[in-house]
Scaffold this motif. Sequence first.
Motif, PDB file in Angstrom:
ATOM      1  N   VAL A 128       0.838  -1.202   0.000  1.00  0.00           N
ATOM      2  CA  VAL A 128       0.000   0.000   0.000  1.00  0.00           C
ATOM      3  C   VAL A 128       0.872   1.251   0.000  1.00  0.00           C
ATOM      4  O   VAL A 128       1.613   1.499   0.951  1.00  0.00           O
ATOM      5  CB  VAL A 128      -0.935   0.005   1.226  1.00  0.00           C
ATOM      6  CG1 VAL A 128      -1.795   1.254   1.229  1.00  0.00           C
ATOM      7  CG2 VAL A 128      -1.787  -1.237   1.261  1.00  0.00           C
ATOM      8  N   ARG A 145      -3.733   3.522   9.161  1.00  0.00           N
ATOM      9  CA  ARG A 145      -2.630   2.900   9.878  1.00  0.00           C
ATOM     10  C   ARG A 145      -2.341   3.535  11.226  1.00  0.00           C
ATOM     11  O   ARG A 145      -1.651   2.945  12.037  1.00  0.00           O
ATOM     12  CB  ARG A 145      -1.371   2.938   9.008  1.00  0.00           C
ATOM     13  CG  ARG A 145      -1.380   1.797   8.036  1.00  0.00           C
ATOM     14  CD  ARG A 145      -0.595   2.078   6.798  1.00  0.00           C
ATOM     15  NE  ARG A 145      -0.712   0.971   5.876  1.00  0.00           N
ATOM     16  CZ  ARG A 145      -1.786   0.691   5.150  1.00  0.00           C
ATOM     17  NH1 ARG A 145      -2.862   1.414   5.268  1.00  0.00           N
ATOM     18  NH2 ARG A 145      -1.806  -0.329   4.329  1.00  0.00           N
ATOM     19  N   PRO A 198      -4.775   5.854   3.383  1.00  0.00           N
ATOM     20  CA  PRO A 198      -3.885   4.816   3.923  1.00  0.00           C
ATOM     21  C   PRO A 198      -3.181   5.239   5.202  1.00  0.00           C
ATOM     22  O   PRO A 198      -2.987   4.427   6.105  1.00  0.00           O
ATOM     23  CB  PRO A 198      -2.876   4.578   2.794  1.00  0.00           C
ATOM     24  CG  PRO A 198      -3.538   5.043   1.566  1.00  0.00           C
ATOM     25  CD  PRO A 198      -4.438   6.163   1.988  1.00  0.00           C
TER      26      PRO A 198
END
Length: 161
Positions: free
Chosen positions: A94, A125, A121
């Motif tokens: 990713v 995270r 993304p």
Amino acid sequence: MSPANPSQPQPLHLRPARDRRARGPRGPLLPVAVPRYRTRSMAFDQMVLEAYAPLHNAYFEQLAGVDLAVDTIPRMRLRPDSVMPDDIVADGPVPLGRVLAAGVDRNGNPTRARIVVFRMPVEQRAKSATERSELLTWILTALVAQHLNMDPRDLDPEFGW
């Protein structure tokens, strides 16, 4: 109709605000100075700027011709079995950020170099604002080092892959 006990305060019956022609409220719901006024994307943009500021100040001349951008998701075609190019910082398959070199667009106009951070993304995270700030610092240090063709540990001695 008279109340049973005149000494008891009666509940206030407030009329609902007039919503003329069902167009919704007029004007902003919150004042601009209130922290809740900012959207999540605006808060993320602010965090990116705060993480980028020390790097930009330290390498002002080298980064003067570089634009900083935030994109919602990575818009690139990557195969899962391929190796990530050097200009992409990724967490496994990713992408989290990318350096776009200066070039020429479709119309023949010159473009500036650009550092792009991908918002979704990064937000997925990091569980807290502190983690998000640390992750953004890590991503931007790696991207600036890639753009300047330097080792990330030269920019930040505490940088860890």
